[in-house]
Scaffold this motif. Structure first.
Motif, PDB file in Angstrom:
ATOM      1  N   TYR A   1       0.811  -1.220   0.000  1.00 27.86           N
ATOM      2  CA  TYR A   1       0.000   0.000   0.000  1.00 27.86           C
ATOM      3  C   TYR A   1       0.849   1.278   0.000  1.00 27.86           C
ATOM      4  N   LYS A   2       1.860   1.317   0.823  1.00 28.39           N
ATOM      5  CA  LYS A   2       2.678   2.528   0.909  1.00 28.39           C
ATOM      6  C   LYS A   2       3.268   2.877  -0.462  1.00 28.39           C
ATOM      7  N   GLU A   3       3.784   1.870  -1.163  1.00 25.12           N
ATOM      8  CA  GLU A   3       4.346   2.103  -2.495  1.00 25.12           C
ATOM      9  C   GLU A   3       3.233   2.393  -3.508  1.00 25.12           C
ATOM     10  N   PHE A   4       2.102   1.701  -3.385  1.00 26.16           N
ATOM     11  CA  PHE A   4       0.949   1.983  -4.249  1.00 26.16           C
ATOM     12  C   PHE A   4       0.542   3.453  -4.112  1.00 26.16           C
ATOM     13  N   ARG A   5       0.436   3.909  -2.883  1.00 27.66           N
ATOM     14  CA  ARG A   5       0.037   5.286  -2.608  1.00 27.66           C
ATOM     15  C   ARG A   5       1.015   6.258  -3.266  1.00 27.66           C
ATOM     16  N   ARG A   6       2.297   6.017  -3.107  1.00 25.32           N
ATOM     17  CA  ARG A   6       3.317   6.875  -3.705  1.00 25.32           C
ATOM     18  C   ARG A   6       3.176   6.910  -5.226  1.00 25.32           C
ATOM     19  N   ARG A   7       3.042   5.731  -5.843  1.00 26.57           N
ATOM     20  CA  ARG A   7       2.926   5.657  -7.305  1.00 26.57           C
ATOM     21  C   ARG A   7       1.620   6.287  -7.797  1.00 26.57           C
ATOM     22  N   TYR A   8       0.538   6.076  -7.056  1.00 31.93           N
ATOM     23  CA  TYR A   8      -0.744   6.643  -7.462  1.00 31.93           C
ATOM     24  C   TYR A   8      -0.711   8.164  -7.374  1.00 31.93           C
ATOM     25  N   LEU A   9      -0.133   8.708  -6.315  1.00 28.66           N
ATOM     26  CA  LEU A   9      -0.007  10.161  -6.206  1.00 28.66           C
ATOM     27  C   LEU A   9       0.814  10.716  -7.372  1.00 28.66           C
ATOM     28  N   ALA A  10       1.821   9.985  -7.812  1.00 27.07           N
ATOM     29  CA  ALA A  10       2.614  10.407  -8.973  1.00 27.07           C
ATOM     30  C   ALA A  10       1.744  10.389 -10.235  1.00 27.07           C
ATOM     31  N   GLU A  11       0.909   9.358 -10.388  1.00 28.01           N
ATOM     32  CA  GLU A  11       0.012   9.289 -11.545  1.00 28.01           C
ATOM     33  C   GLU A  11      -0.980  10.449 -11.550  1.00 28.01           C
ATOM     34  N   LEU A  12      -1.416  10.858 -10.385  1.00 34.39           N
ATOM     35  CA  LEU A  12      -2.395  11.942 -10.298  1.00 34.39           C
ATOM     36  C   LEU A  12      -1.865  13.265 -10.840  1.00 34.39           C
TER      37      LEU A  12
END
Length: 122
Positions: free
Chosen positions: A63-74
């Motif tokens: 999740y922590k890495e998912f969150r980081r990558r998703y924020l980058a996608e945003l």
């Protein structure tokens, strides 16, 4: 202006307190009929990319890495446009972000709710 942004599973019962109900999943939830969803909008463009969703697989340890990558996608243009629209909805009144994910605390809906509540910058 303070924003009232919450999130829940799309399978949970709708309530008048939900305000604007927005599905933030890329794919339609299994077993949910469109007329039973009580949606105001379905924002596929705000959802994580298919590649990111597949990599994450809703494994809590990621999740922590998912969150980081998703924020980058945003921050990309398509996501930015969708996020701006979602932010505008939140400025107008309560918004409930909907997802089919079982673990909503580790979902894109949780990331979006946090980001919207903190001032609307993706």
């Amino acid at each position: 202006m303070s924003k009232n942004v919450s999130y829940q599973r799309i399978y949970d019962e709708a309530s008048p307190e939900d305000g604007t109900r927005v599905l933030v999943d890329r794919v339609w939830p299994r077993g949910m009929r469109k007329e039973d969803a009580h949606l105001d909008e379905w924002m596929r463009d705000i959802a994580p990319s298919t590649e990111l969703r597949h990599w994450y697989g809703h494994v809590p340890e990621r999740y922590k890495e998912f969150r980081r990558r998703y924020l980058a996608e945003l921050r990309d243009a398509t996501h930015q446009q969708a996020f701006s629209h979602l932010d505008e909805l939140a400025r107008q009144g309560p918004v409930t972000l909907l997802t089919a994910t079982r673990d909503i605390e580790h979902s894109q809906a949780a990331v979006l709710a946090e980001r919207l509540s903190r001032g609307g910058k993706a």
